[in-house]
Structures are given as C-alpha cells and as structure tokens.
Design a protein around this motif. Structure first.
Motif, mmCIF file in Angstrom:
data_model
loop_
_atom_site.group_PDB
_atom_site.id
_atom_site.type_symbol
_atom_site.label_atom_id
_atom_site.label_comp_id
_atom_site.label_asym_id
_atom_site.label_seq_id
_atom_site.Cartn_x
_atom_site.Cartn_y
_atom_site.Cartn_z
ATOM 1 N N VAL A 191 0.817 -1.225 0.000
ATOM 2 C CA VAL A 191 0.000 0.000 0.000
ATOM 3 C C VAL A 191 0.846 1.269 0.000
ATOM 4 O O VAL A 191 0.444 2.275 -0.582
ATOM 5 C CB VAL A 191 -1.019 0.080 1.157
ATOM 6 N N GLY A 192 2.005 1.222 0.637
ATOM 7 C CA GLY A 192 2.851 2.421 0.645
ATOM 8 C C GLY A 192 3.287 2.797 -0.758
ATOM 9 O O GLY A 192 3.409 3.967 -1.100
ATOM 10 N N ALA A 193 3.522 1.791 -1.590
ATOM 11 C CA ALA A 193 4.009 2.049 -2.943
ATOM 12 C C ALA A 193 2.885 2.235 -3.945
ATOM 13 O O ALA A 193 2.987 3.044 -4.867
ATOM 14 C CB ALA A 193 4.900 0.891 -3.401
ATOM 15 N N LEU A 194 1.785 1.475 -3.780
ATOM 16 C CA LEU A 194 0.780 1.436 -4.846
ATOM 17 C C LEU A 194 -0.635 1.793 -4.400
ATOM 18 O O LEU A 194 -1.540 1.885 -5.231
ATOM 19 C CB LEU A 194 0.777 0.046 -5.509
ATOM 20 N N GLY A 195 -0.830 1.996 -3.091
ATOM 21 C CA GLY A 195 -2.158 2.377 -2.608
ATOM 22 C C GLY A 195 -3.041 1.163 -2.319
ATOM 23 O O GLY A 195 -2.692 0.020 -2.627
ATOM 24 N N GLY A 196 -4.192 1.445 -1.712
ATOM 25 C CA GLY A 196 -5.057 0.385 -1.210
ATOM 26 C C GLY A 196 -5.808 -0.387 -2.288
ATOM 27 O O GLY A 196 -6.107 -1.572 -2.111
ATOM 28 N N VAL A 197 -6.132 0.273 -3.410
ATOM 29 C CA VAL A 197 -6.883 -0.416 -4.472
ATOM 30 C C VAL A 197 -6.048 -1.563 -5.031
ATOM 31 O O VAL A 197 -6.510 -2.707 -5.156
ATOM 32 C CB VAL A 197 -7.261 0.589 -5.600
ATOM 33 N N VAL A 198 -4.784 -1.260 -5.327
ATOM 34 C CA VAL A 198 -3.889 -2.284 -5.852
ATOM 35 C C VAL A 198 -3.438 -3.215 -4.724
ATOM 36 O O VAL A 198 -3.265 -4.424 -4.930
ATOM 37 C CB VAL A 198 -2.687 -1.626 -6.563
ATOM 38 N N GLY A 199 -3.300 -2.660 -3.527
ATOM 39 C CA GLY A 199 -2.903 -3.472 -2.374
ATOM 40 C C GLY A 199 -3.885 -4.612 -2.121
ATOM 41 O O GLY A 199 -3.489 -5.716 -1.737
ATOM 42 N N ALA A 200 -5.172 -4.362 -2.371
ATOM 43 C CA ALA A 200 -6.182 -5.410 -2.160
ATOM 44 C C ALA A 200 -5.941 -6.578 -3.117
ATOM 45 O O ALA A 200 -6.130 -7.747 -2.756
ATOM 46 C CB ALA A 200 -7.589 -4.833 -2.367
ATOM 47 N N VAL A 201 -5.502 -6.280 -4.319
ATOM 48 C CA VAL A 201 -5.183 -7.341 -5.285
ATOM 49 C C VAL A 201 -3.979 -8.132 -4.778
ATOM 50 O O VAL A 201 -3.957 -9.369 -4.831
ATOM 51 C CB VAL A 201 -4.875 -6.743 -6.687
ATOM 52 N N ALA A 202 -2.978 -7.400 -4.262
ATOM 53 C CA ALA A 202 -1.785 -8.066 -3.737
ATOM 54 C C ALA A 202 -2.142 -8.972 -2.564
ATOM 55 O O ALA A 202 -1.615 -10.082 -2.431
ATOM 56 C CB ALA A 202 -0.748 -7.021 -3.318
#
Lengths: 464, 78
Positions: A191-202
């Motif tokens: 999330v620090g690098a890509l934010g929560g929207v993408v973090g959820a995919v991760a």
C-alpha cells in the motif's frame, strides 16, 4: 584557470573518487572512461566484493535459480580503477577534498561521486535482532545466510513487512513449499508504494498462494529460546506465531551517517543534489566537486513539482550514475539534467508488477486496461488533473505509452477510449494511500519536500 | 560470463527463454528469471539471446574469448 581549460585538465589527469562500489558506482566509472576520462579513478566499497546485482537476491536466488555468490554485474568496459573494497568511507573533508577511510587512509579527490546507497533497516530491538534465525535481506552476505537457512527446511518463515522485498520473499518461500506468515501494519501489502486499491489485489495474491497474511497488525516482539534461537513472534492483536526464521523487511535507511559533520546537505532521507547531480551543502548552496547518484540521492524533478525525490530503483541508479559521471567532467553548457521517470519492477506469485511515475503522489486511480479481478491490468494514477503514474500487473507493454502520458502531463481522468476497458475502469476511484506522515517500509519513491538542506529529520522506527 | 537484464525494459517477449532455456526462464506470463552467472557451455546460446532481445535489455560480458577482465559491451543498455 578558465573553466574549459580546467575541465580539459580534469579529464586528462584529474583524480576522481567514487564512494560506493555497487551498481551506480560501477556504471559511473564506466561512463567516465567511455567519455574519455584518463585520470586516476578510485572506487571505495564497504563490502569486500566486486559490484554485484541485488534484485536477484530476493527472487532468482531464493528460488534456487541463481547462486547468491554469483550475481556480479557484467562490465560494459574496462575501467582501470584502483579498488578499495572491504573498507568503508568514514568521513569527508570538503575543504581539503579528502575522503577518510575506516583503515585510517585518506584519499584525495578533484571530483567526488557519492553512491553509498541504502542499507536494510534492522529490527529496532537490538537484543531480538541478534537472535539466531533473524535476518534482513539486502547484501550478498545476507543472501548467502538466508539461502542457507531456507535450504535447511524451516518449519515456518515469518516475514515482517509486506513491501516489495517482503512480498517477494513470501512468494519464493511458498513456491518452495515453505509455510509463511507475513505481518503488515497497513491493511494490505504494497500500500505504501501502490495504494489500497492495488494493495487489495496483492493481498488476494498472498492468500491464494497460501501465505498466512496478517494485516493491520504490528509485531511487538520476537522471542528466543534458551540457546538464542528465535522461536516465536508476538503480534499487537495478541497473536503468537511460532517460527524458526524471521525476515525483517522494513525498508531501507540511507547510508549518510559517514557524512555527519561534513557540511553536506545529507540526512536520513538522502543527500540533496541538483538536477545535474551536484550535491548541496547544508546551507543549500550547491557544490561543484561533489556529485551524488543512486539510492542515496535526493533530487528535484520537474515532472513532480520540483520536489526532491529519493528513488530506490535499479534503473535510476544506472541513469543517474551516467548523468553524474558525464557532468563531473563537463563544463556548464555541456551538462545534462537527470530527468529519469521513476520506474521499477517486482515479480511475485508469478505476476510481473511494474510501475512508472510516482504512484504515491496519486489521489485517484483508474483501471484503464484489463481488470483487477483477472490480475492483469493497468492502473493510472492522477494528481491535480493530470496523469502522474501507472502500474501494470502482467501488462507491461502498455507502460511505455503511459510513461509518455506522464511526460506530457496528459489530463486525468483519461479520456481516450481503450481497447478493452472493463466496467471498473469507467471512473476514477480514490487510490487509497496511507497517511504520508507515517513512515512505511516500501514506497520506493519518497517525496521528500523542497529543502535542499534536510539534516534534521530523525526517523525513529516505532518502539513497541 | 556475467549478465544482467534491465527488467524495466524487458517486455516478456521470451526470445531469450526460447534461445537459451537453461539460462532464461519465464516465470508466470511475463516475468523473467535468469542465472546472472551462466556456465561457459551456454555462451553461444546467451550470445544469440542477447542479439535476439527485441528491446535490447540484456547486458553481458565474456561472450567472446577475451583477455581476463576485459569485458565487452554486448548491449549498451540504453
């Protein structure tokens, strides 16, 4: 001596010293020779090894596809340098133009390049960090130790921090059939690098691959047994995870300690330099004989509001080293600005993640190709009405296009029709980055404000 | 022989994995994993892989017989 004559002399018989013998230091040395520098060249490195590549240490090496001791970087050309390896630089005398070394030697220079990079941030509790089985992963020695331990079939690996390195380690462990728990303070990985929207995919990727992912928790302590081996990790939610290997992946600290008191504008966020890679002193006045490149540099970027950016990116180390080397031996008008657009990659759980621009500056994200659910997509980040960054999951061929959009300051939300836009791409949504005042392990691009004389920020990792 | 792939440039065309499969392998759909220090026996195949990369992302030295320490530029990595 007139400037032109001086530079002619410098190219012919000047003394150039490079502190930091890794990717940036090596590529700078090669560029200097390629551009006709025939004077003396000295490379100083605290590790006893010739320049090696670090990215494989958390990927190919952990997967058993490369040896941690054999990732030396290929040479572009002969550099005819004096190597001082295994000895750290411990001080800098700007007035006398000398670098002090740990063995007491002093090395004089006419031009100095600082490329000392970063080091892994250790576990803050020293006695716990000393436990057998607690690792960080940054250097070749770290890689050798961890590789050996993972080969000894640990029962469970515990990773602290789900940034890129932590996620890559978890991915490699799962691929090798090793049980893994990952603890992350934020609500999702990356999330620090890509934010929560993408973090959820991760987060989905972690869980689908069998990672025991714990988010929204902090590690409060590591417990050892009577023989000093780590036995368990304690979490802020009261959980206890039994483990015999702990890997601390809490990001990196800039190697600027050796410059304390030197008068350079160096601090925990790096060494400030101008667009031409010349270091600032602590008064905010630019020097003309000290240059900076790679992870340790902070430099202003025109595309991102002239804020100083610190980039922990492989490609930046190469590009900035080339510009710094060129400018070190060139007179005014021949110098070039370092205007590299930030770009990085990561490979985890069989998915290729790449990014261009500065995602963490983005307020909103819009999925413009593919779909989040398929894990094959491009997300575009917008800031103040323009495209500021893009991220791709298994969709790298689009990134060049988006890089150009960033360079052009193209409007956001994007208006062009795309070939395969899915329902979720029709409107921008908040990119959901964590509060930027909280230090996180893995932005890899750090926006560090406008002050060239940043010496006072003290980063203290949370004490529990 | 030492090699490095600029993975910012790599776009997963997999030409290298096709030409030198013992050195370069695709990991998933477009991630590349490679051995940065392949054995000499792979030299010819690596040379072909370097030449075949559509985005010229591979830098290698020691591709031809050369005096020790004299690396050659196989790609200028720009």
């Amino acid at each position: 001596m007139p400037a032109e004559e001086f530079h002619e002399w410098l190219r012919r018989e000047g003394r150039i010293v490079i502190v930091g013998a890794s990717l940036a230091g090596l590529r700078a040395a090669e560029t200097l020779r390629a551009e006709g520098f025939t004077g003396s060249l000295t490379l100083i490195g605290d590790e006893p090894y010739e320049p090696y590549d670090r990215p494989p240490l958390s990927k190919a090496v952990l997967l058993g596809k490369a040896s941690p001791e054999r990732t030396e970087l290929p040479r572009r050309r002969e550099i005819d340098a004096t190597w001082r390896l295994g000895v750290a630089a411990t001080g800098l005398d700007l007035a006398a133009k000398r670098v002090r070394l740990a063995d007491g030697d002093e090395v004089p220079y006419d031009r100095l390049l600082i490329a000392t990079g970063v080091r892994a941030r250790p576990w803050p509790k020293e006695d716990e960090a000393q436990l057998d089985g607690v690792f960080v992963l940054r250097t070749r020695d770290d890689g050798v130790r961890l590789h050996r331990r993972l080969n000894a079939s640990p029962r469970r690996v515990f990773v602290i921090g789900a940034g890129f390195t932590g996620s890559e380690i978890a991915s490699a462990c799962r691929e090798r059939g090793i049980a893994v728990t990952v603890a992350e303070r934020a609500d999702a990985p990356l999330v620090g690098a890509l934010g929560g929207v993408v973090g959820a995919v991760a987060a989905d990727m972690h869980r689908e691959n069998g990672v025991d992912l714990r988010t929204g928790v902090m590690v409060t302590g590591l417990e050892g047994d009577s023989s000093g081996r780590v036995r368990a990790a304690h979490l802020s939610d009261g959980g206890v995870v039994e483990t015999d290997v702990v890997i601390v992946s809490l990001g990196a600290t800039r190697n600027t300690d050796w410059l304390e008191g030197s008068g350079l504008g160096a601090g925990p966020r790096g060494i400030a330099c101008d667009a031409g890679c010349r270091a600032f002193d602590f008064r905010g006045i630019v020097t003309d004989d000290v240059y900076v490149a790679g992870d340790v540099a902070r430099s202003p970027h025109a595309l991102f509001g002239y804020q100083f950016l610190s980039l922990e990116h492989w490609g930046n180390a190469v590009a900035q080293a080339e510009v710094a080397a060129h400018n070190m031996i060139s007179a005014g008008a021949d110098r070039r600005p370092h205007l590299w657009v930030p770009a990085f990659w990561s490979s985890q759980f069989g998915v290729n993640i790449k990014s261009v621009g500065v995602p963490s500056m983005g307020d909103e994200i819009m999925i413009t190709q593919g779909s989040l659910a398929e894990r094959r997509f491009v997300g575009v980040y917008g800031h103040q009405g323009r495209v500021i960054a893009a991220v791709s999951f298994d969709n790298t061929r689009w990134l060049e296009f988006y890089q150009r959009q960033i360079e052009l300051g193209a409007p956001f939300p994007v208006e062009y029709p795309t070939v395969d836009r899915r329902p979720e791409g029709r409107k921008p949504v908040p990119a959901d980055f964590p509060d930027p005042s909280l230090p996180t392990h893995g932005p890899t691009v750090i926006l560090s404000g406008y002050s060239p004389a940043d010496r006072r920020l003290v980063f203290t990792p949370g004490r529990h | 022989m030492r090699l490095v792939v600029d993975l910012n440039k790599c776009q997963g065309y997999a030409q290298c994995a096709f030409l030198a499969p013992d050195v370069f392998t695709m990991h998933g759909e477009e991630s590349l994993v490679y051995d940065p220090r392949p054995e000499k026996e792979h030299r010819e195949r690596v040379t072909r892989a370097v030449a075949a990369c559509p985005v010229r992302a591979i830098t290698a030295d020691g591709l031809r017989d050369a005096p020790a320490g004299a690396g050659q530029e196989a790609s200028d990595a720009r």
